[in-house]
Design an enzyme around this catalytic site. Structure first.
Site, PDB file in Angstrom:
ATOM      1  N   LYS A  52       0.884  -1.031   0.024  1.00 32.09           N
ATOM      2  CA  LYS A  52       0.022  -0.084   0.016  1.00 32.09           C
ATOM      3  C   LYS A  52       0.871   1.162  -0.135  1.00 32.09           C
ATOM      4  O   LYS A  52       1.943   1.224   0.717  1.00 32.09           O
ATOM      5  CB  LYS A  52      -0.671  -0.107   1.193  1.00 32.09           C
ATOM      6  CG  LYS A  52      -2.019   0.996   1.181  1.00 32.09           C
ATOM      7  CD  LYS A  52      -2.813   1.082   2.470  1.00 32.09           C
ATOM      8  CE  LYS A  52      -3.919   1.890   2.598  1.00 32.09           C
ATOM      9  NZ  LYS A  52      -4.688   1.653   3.866  1.00 32.09           N
ATOM     10  N   SER A 127      -9.745   1.628   2.471  1.00 31.63           N
ATOM     11  CA  SER A 127      -8.828   2.444   2.136  1.00 31.63           C
ATOM     12  C   SER A 127      -7.857   1.543   1.187  1.00 31.63           C
ATOM     13  O   SER A 127      -7.164   2.016   0.281  1.00 31.63           O
ATOM     14  CB  SER A 127      -8.039   3.590   2.725  1.00 31.63           C
ATOM     15  OG  SER A 127      -7.251   3.122   3.576  1.00 31.63           O
ATOM     16  N   SER A 151      -9.789  -0.837   6.920  1.00 32.45           N
ATOM     17  CA  SER A 151      -9.221  -0.736   5.688  1.00 32.45           C
ATOM     18  C   SER A 151      -8.324  -1.718   5.057  1.00 32.45           C
ATOM     19  O   SER A 151      -8.203  -1.814   3.917  1.00 32.45           O
ATOM     20  CB  SER A 151      -8.316   0.458   5.678  1.00 32.45           C
ATOM     21  OG  SER A 151      -9.122   1.724   5.602  1.00 32.45           O
TER      22      SER A 151
HETATM   23  N1  GLN Z   1     -12.910   3.971   6.528  1.00 30.95           N
HETATM   24  C1  GLN Z   1     -12.615   4.285   7.535  1.00 30.95           C
HETATM   25  C2  GLN Z   1     -11.998   5.791   7.489  1.00 30.95           C
HETATM   26  O1  GLN Z   1     -12.163   6.583   6.559  1.00 30.95           O
HETATM   27  C3  GLN Z   1     -11.179   3.543   8.004  1.00 30.95           C
HETATM   28  C4  GLN Z   1      -9.973   3.701   7.345  1.00 30.95           C
HETATM   29  C5  GLN Z   1      -8.844   2.788   7.401  1.00 30.95           C
HETATM   30  O2  GLN Z   1      -9.082   1.853   8.132  1.00 30.95           O
HETATM   31  N2  GLN Z   1      -7.786   3.526   7.168  1.00 30.95           N
HETATM   32  O3  GLN Z   1     -11.407   6.191   8.591  1.00 30.95           O
END
Ligand code: GLN
Length: 450
Positions: A52, A127, A151
């Protein structure tokens, strides 16, 4: 040959799973070949891996999906990357993501969205959507993601693969770009739980560069085996099922029936406080983000200010951050500063911290009665591309099942639970803190048997 074909496959794929990739490092490939020829290969010799784009790989770009770091090249390896390289992997490239890991669709990438390889009209989740799509499309057998509120698990669920978020502290965060430091954990996207355990075994272990990393070695990570679920007690969290769409719920119930047939004891457990988890998370994560993201100031690294404009600090911040940050990132910084500001600190931030402890206590209490807890990974099926772009609140609420796991620092795995309307559904299994190996062994057994 494998690594060359990976680069070609990434080049010709149209799902946008990678932000950057390079022809395989010839020296690394040669060393790998030599070890193979000498019958002395490393555990993951020559295996191509996706990373990532918020995890540092030396001499590769580290954009975090943001314009503010568009041309930033990392001068060092994250600890997990260094350990994977020591195990022989070849880094295939950097995966697309929501900007600074804020989002659930990968549409918040400042560059382009990633498409779900199962159906390209749909998002891959986020994400870590690029990491999940890369594995689901067969471009690489393994990608690393990061999970602050879901994410890794949610995109795995959306793409029909395995997503594992380790217990907080199991993997070093050194070289992971900080978002919500008390919640962030690096995790794996793989085709099996066995693969997840194998690579985690190579990456775990205390790291002097991350004081929150632990030396705990969970049983069953090294010397992994699938673990029979006969007689094991699984608690399905009632509130998570109440929030789920019928299409999702039906698949989860089918999986539960399959597990029961194998001898598992399935029961429901109500944790009413989970209704507050989303609110708690969307105070704590932005608060930590607003502090962490203050390092992007246009002075030290990343996007530089317009030299023809005034050069006082305030003008530089405002110029660079206006241009460099996307809408969602700005929204989080504003929320974070708001909940931390004097007058609001006690009402929001401090209260959220207290409520976080309650959630954590309630989950740990449930583990007195159950070996594992279960929820859908996401209460909804994957969104169509563009469907949620103007509706942040809808996205926030869809994190309800994954967020509590981060708030409590527990390990969670999303495994495929079949397909509904042609779209994958993920089943989340949650374990006790540092019981990661048994959790993965149990998940592997379930995947193979139902
Ligand atoms: N969807 C969550 C957010 O937008 C989780 C994101 C993540 O785990 N990086 O914060």
């Amino acid at each position: 040959e494998l690594n060359k074909s990976v680069a070609d496959k990434i080049e010709s794929s149209d799902i946008g799973a990678f932000l950057s990739y390079a022809a395989p490092d010839q020296q690394a490939v040669k060393l790998s070949q030599d070890r193979y020829d000498n019958n002395n290969p490393l555990p993951l010799d020559g295996v191509p891996v996706g990373i990532k784009d918020n995890i540092a790989v030396k001499d590769m770009k580290l954009t975090c999906g943001s314009k503010i770091l568009e041309n930033f090249v990392s001068p060092y390896d994250a600890t997990v990357v260094a350990r994977l390289k020591n195990a022989g992997v070849i880094i295939a490239g950097k995966n697309n993501m929501d900007e600074f890991a804020m989002g659930s669709t990968t549409e918040n990438s400042a560059f382009y969205p990633t498409k779900n390889p199962v159906n390209k009209d749909y998002v891959p989740g986020g994400s870590s959507g690029g990491s999940a799509a890369a594995v689901a499309a067969g471009l690489v057998p393994l990608s690393l993601g990061s999970d602050t509120g879901g994410s890794v698990r949610q995109p795995a669920g959306f793409c029909g693969i395995v997503g594992y978020k380790p217990s907080y502290g199991l993997l070093s965060r050194y070289g992971l770009t900080a978002f919500g430091s008390s919640l962030d954990q690096i995790g794996t996207l793989t085709n099996s739980c066995e693969d997840a355990a194998f690579v985690t075994g190579l990456m775990m272990g205390a790291d002097i560069k991350d004081s929150t990393s632990s030396k705990t070695e969970p049983d069953n990570i090294k010397n992994f085996k699938p673990l029979d679920i006969k007689g094991k007690r699984f608690g399905v969290i009632t509130e998570s099922m109440n929030h789920a769409d019928t299409a999702v719920k039906d698949k989860i119930k089918e999986a539960l029936a399959g597990m029961e047939k194998l001898g598992a004891v399935i029961d429901y457990v109500s944790i009413k406080e989970l209704e507050y988890a989303v609110s708690i998370y969307y105070i704590i994560a932005p608060a930590e983000a607003s502090s962490n993201l203050s390092r992007y100031d246009g002075i030290r690294f990343g996007l530089q200010p317009d030299k023809s404009k005034p050069h006082d600090a305030k003008s530089i911040y405002s110029d660079v951050r206006s241009k460099g940050f996307g809408e969602e990132v700005k929204r989080r910084i504003l929320i974070g500063n708001f909940v931390l500001s004097s007058g609001y600190y006690d009402a929001y931030y401090k209260k959220a911290q207290k409520a976080r402890i309650v959630i954590s206590d309630k989950l740990n209490e449930a583990f007195k009665k159950f070996d594992y807890l279960i929820t859908p990974t996401s209460p909804v099926l994957p969104f169509k591309l563009g469907q949620t772009i103007d509706d942040p609140l809808k996205l926030y609420t869809s994190d309800i099942c994954t967020i509590p796991v981060n708030l409590a620092g527990l390990p969670g795995v999303s495994i495929p639970a079949g397909v509904s309307n042609g779209l994958p559904v993920g089943l989340q299994i949650i374990g006790k803190r540092f019981d990661d190996g048994r959790l993965l062994g149990t998940c592997e057994y379930i995947m193979r048997s139902i």
